[in-house]
Design an enzyme around this catalytic site. Structure first.
Site, mmCIF file in Angstrom:
data_model
loop_
_atom_site.group_PDB
_atom_site.id
_atom_site.type_symbol
_atom_site.label_atom_id
_atom_site.label_comp_id
_atom_site.label_asym_id
_atom_site.label_seq_id
_atom_site.Cartn_x
_atom_site.Cartn_y
_atom_site.Cartn_z
ATOM 1 N N PRO A 56 0.833 -1.117 0.163
ATOM 2 C CA PRO A 56 -0.081 -0.124 0.179
ATOM 3 C C PRO A 56 0.918 1.409 0.000
ATOM 4 O O PRO A 56 1.961 1.260 0.432
ATOM 5 C CB PRO A 56 -0.859 -0.371 1.351
ATOM 6 C CG PRO A 56 -0.890 -1.649 1.713
ATOM 7 C CD PRO A 56 0.434 -2.088 1.131
ATOM 8 N N LYS A 116 0.449 2.603 -7.001
ATOM 9 C CA LYS A 116 -0.103 2.152 -7.992
ATOM 10 C C LYS A 116 -1.226 2.915 -8.737
ATOM 11 O O LYS A 116 -1.367 2.768 -10.031
ATOM 12 C CB LYS A 116 -0.656 0.574 -7.418
ATOM 13 C CG LYS A 116 0.377 -0.118 -6.911
ATOM 14 C CD LYS A 116 -0.246 -1.570 -6.285
ATOM 15 C CE LYS A 116 -1.385 -1.323 -5.373
ATOM 16 N NZ LYS A 116 -0.399 -0.828 -3.945
ATOM 17 N N GLU A 142 17.260 2.319 26.841
ATOM 18 C CA GLU A 142 17.726 2.927 25.423
ATOM 19 C C GLU A 142 19.312 3.023 25.430
ATOM 20 O O GLU A 142 19.730 2.680 24.427
ATOM 21 C CB GLU A 142 17.300 4.016 25.368
ATOM 22 C CG GLU A 142 15.769 4.412 25.428
ATOM 23 C CD GLU A 142 14.993 3.241 24.352
ATOM 24 O OE1 GLU A 142 15.649 3.108 23.437
ATOM 25 O OE2 GLU A 142 13.819 2.725 24.787
#
Length: 665
Positions: free
Chosen positions: A239, A243, A461
């Site tokens: 998606p 197209k 992190e």
């Protein structure tokens, strides 16, 4: 002649609003009402009562009385009496008494009582008044009462049929046009048409599609060689890759009619409507041939037949597909009609639809690479007011895996962020914030967190960044943040220097270690395990299962892949035995344990640096590659590139150069 040229060549006046004629109707209605009240001579009798008429009878002014239908009395006055009552100032309603006919009318309750009252009045006046009794039928009222229901039924039916027969031409908006195809016809002379210049990237796909357009423009060049035009082309891709935009460009470039319709437009609750619309669509196409028919999201009707037949008793979708197969390549050929279709679910399409002769070409419209992303950025930046230092190549490198729709969203978000901060132009920091917004979610700086929770997030992190910085096959770390976004409390951002086409088992194993680094850093520093590593564990587990069951990277399982690219496998049964399932679980656990051991070794060796990085994160909230390099030294990725180039790590295009690029932003 000169006046005509001036009229045609001069600027046309803007279209004026259509005048409303409602005021004319209002004036006509007011005139009719006023004329009926004041303009014409009144011939309507005056409403009265028996007391008034009784006085007239006693005065001898009544010529005769007619009783109609035993309830209404019509009074006829003498001519001299009419003039007398018109000039009577005490009875103003008598000023409009008719000259002829019935002058007064009143209702009687009972005929017998009326006779007695009239007889008493006649005795006092000494004059008799003739009385006639009549029964009158209101023909128009009876006719209206008898025929009104039929008139209403016929009128309602007329309006219903008129509304159903409407539908705006080929759109088929009414019930009578329910079997008509709702295709939109695009004109090549449209003012805002999309061309191939508006489609960035997709060079290979554009070559395939442009050949079809060129065939329609110059058919002799191909027919001289005996070539035949392809009957159909299927655009396949994820998606947002362009197209539908590519199909719009075909509509803008082709000099033939272009009919566009969605696959869902064929699906209706009425039986046979889908097949009827398919027939009507190709009937329209044959009349406009040569032309192009574009069916967007064809998987709505092109799904493979015969699947899960026991769970659905409605075969309307299959009937529609059968009609589409027949129209595309059946007993009757459709010469000059080319079918374009687009889908992101090619694996579920019916095999009969995919065969040569129906869709001769399957054009892959994939995600853009770094060069194509730079071109897409250039297209979407045309109408943006940008700073001079905006580098499209830099932005393209920061957006790996982004589709064309994602890049368009990035440009729009950057403009919104710049406008939110009252800027006159869009800068690179606005684009970086837009990328963070799209990838990570909405920034939540006001999220309530204690100091210990923020410290644990920083350690988590920092653990990710340290392990990924230390392993050569991991993607280079560009920045680390503890600013909450979406559902995450922090993030470690890494972008590959070069987008990988071939991924080895070593790279995947080191990526597993990088995913587990945050959880291990919390365990080493706090001795506890937090729930914040859920997404890391999920990604690591999926990657390990893919390595074993799909990629054949396990020596114990062997070079076997249980991946089903066709989607035809039964989802209720496994393609392997229970013993193989246990072996797969054991191999996945072994891979994760090896990655866990690798990441723990790195964290234990560099735990003091991890704490230093966490302190810096708590201070700045976001740190970049150069900050990490000051703490950990040159990255393993830069050392690998330097070794390949025969230079020292600091001389290569390592993490510092990328960090400098981000720090400038």
């Amino acid at each position: 002649m000169t006046a005509k040229k001036k009229k045609d060549g001069g600027q046309r006046n803007p279209i004026m609003p259509r005048p409303s004629y409602m005021w004319i109707y209002v004036l006509v209605a007011a005139f009719i009402i006023g004329y009926s009240l004041y303009g014409a001579e009144n011939t309507e009798p005056v409403r009265s009562d028996w007391n008034t008429v009784e006085g007239m009878v006693r005065s001898g002014d009544v010529e005769r009385i007619e009783v109609v239908n035993r309830d209404v009395a019509e009074v006829f006055l003498k001519k001299d009496a009419v003039e007398k009552y018109r000039t009577d100032s005490t009875q103003p309603q008598f000023k409009r008494l008719p000259d002829e006919g019935v002058q007064l009318v009143f209702n009687i309750g009972s005929v017998d009582a009326f006779r007695e009252d009239l007889k008493a009045a006649e005795q006092q006046s000494g004059q008799s008044v003739p009385v006639r009794y009549e029964n009158k039928e209101n023909g128009w009222m009876n006719l209206l009462v008898n025929f009104l229901p039929w008139v209403l039924i016929i009128g309602v039916w007329f309006f219903i049929m008129r509304g159903m027969s409407r539908g705006g031409g080929a759109a088929g908006g009414g019930l009578m046009n329910v079997g008509k195809a709702k295709a939109q016809v695009y004109d090549k002379d449209a003012p805002k048409r999309v061309t191939f210049k508006d489609v960035a990237g997709l060079e290979e796909a554009k070559v395939e599609v442009m050949e079809i357009v060129d065939f329609l423009r110059k058919p002799e060049k191909y027919r001289d060689l005996g070539a035949k035009i392809p009957k159909g082309a299927l655009l396949v891709g994820p998606p947002g890759t362009g197209k539908t935009l590519l199909a719009k460009a075909v509509a803008g470039e082709a000099n033939v009619p272009f009919l566009s319709i969605s696959g869902s437009d064929f699906v209706e609750m009425f039986v046979g409507v889908g097949a009827s619309r398919v027939r009507d669509l190709f009937e329209q196409a044959k009349q406009k041939a040569p032309c192009i028919v574009f069916i967007d999201e064809i998987d709505a009707i092109g799904r493979a037949r015969g699947k899960n037949a026991g769970f659905s008793g409605n075969d309307e979708r299959e009937n529609t597909l059968n009609q589409l197969l027949t129209e595309m390549d059946g007993f009757q050929t459709n010469s000059g009609v080319i079918v374009l279709a687009a889908t992101n679910r090619v694996d579920i399409l019916d095999k009969a639809l995919m065969r040569a002769g129906r869709f001769d070409r399957q054009i892959d419209v994939g995600l853009p690479d770094v060069h194509e992303r730079a071109e897409i950025f250039a297209v979407h930046m045309r109408n943006l007011k940008l700073d001079k230092e905006i580098d499209r190549d830099f932005l393209a490198r920061q957006t790996p895996g982004f589709s064309g729709a994602d890049i368009a969203n990035v440009c729009n978000e950057a403009a919104l962020i710049a406008a939110r901060h009252d800027k006159k132009s869009i800068g690179r920091d606005d684009f970086m914030s837009a990328i963070d917004r799209i990838v990570g979610g909405l920034e939540k700086r006001n999220m309530p967190m204690t100091a210990s929770e923020r410290r644990a997030t920083a350690i988590h992190e920092a653990g990710h960044a340290t392990v990924m910085w230390s392993l050569a096959e991991c993607d280079p770390v560009l920045k680390v943040t503890v600013v909450p976004r979406g559902k995450s409390l922090g993030a470690t951002w890494s972008v590959p220097d070069e987008e990988r086409v071939h991924v080895t088992n070593e790279a995947l194993e080191e990526q597993l270690a990088g995913l587990l680094g945050g959880r291990i850093a919390e365990e080493v520093n706090y001795g506890t395990l937090g729930a914040g590593a859920l997404s890391d564990l999920e990604r690591a587990t999926k990657t390990a299962y893919a390595m074993v069951a799909y990629y054949g990277m396990s020596k114990k399982i062997g070079p076997i892949s249980y991946y089903d690219s066709t989607g035809t496998r039964d989802t209720f049964t496994k393609p392997f035995s229970e013993e193989t399932a246990r072996d797969i679980d054991c191999e996945v656990r072994r891979m994760l344990e090896d990655a866990y051991a690798c990441a723990r070794k790195i964290i234990e060796q560099k735990n003091d640096r991890i704490n230093a990085m966490a302190d810096l994160l708590l201070e700045k909230e976001t740190i970049y590659a150069e900050d990490i390099e000051r703490i950990l030294g040159p990255s393993a990725q830069s050392a690998k590139r330097a070794a390949a180039a025969g230079t020292k790590p600091e001389e290569g295009a390592g993490g510092k150069a990328a960090a400098d690029e981000l720090t400038e932003a």
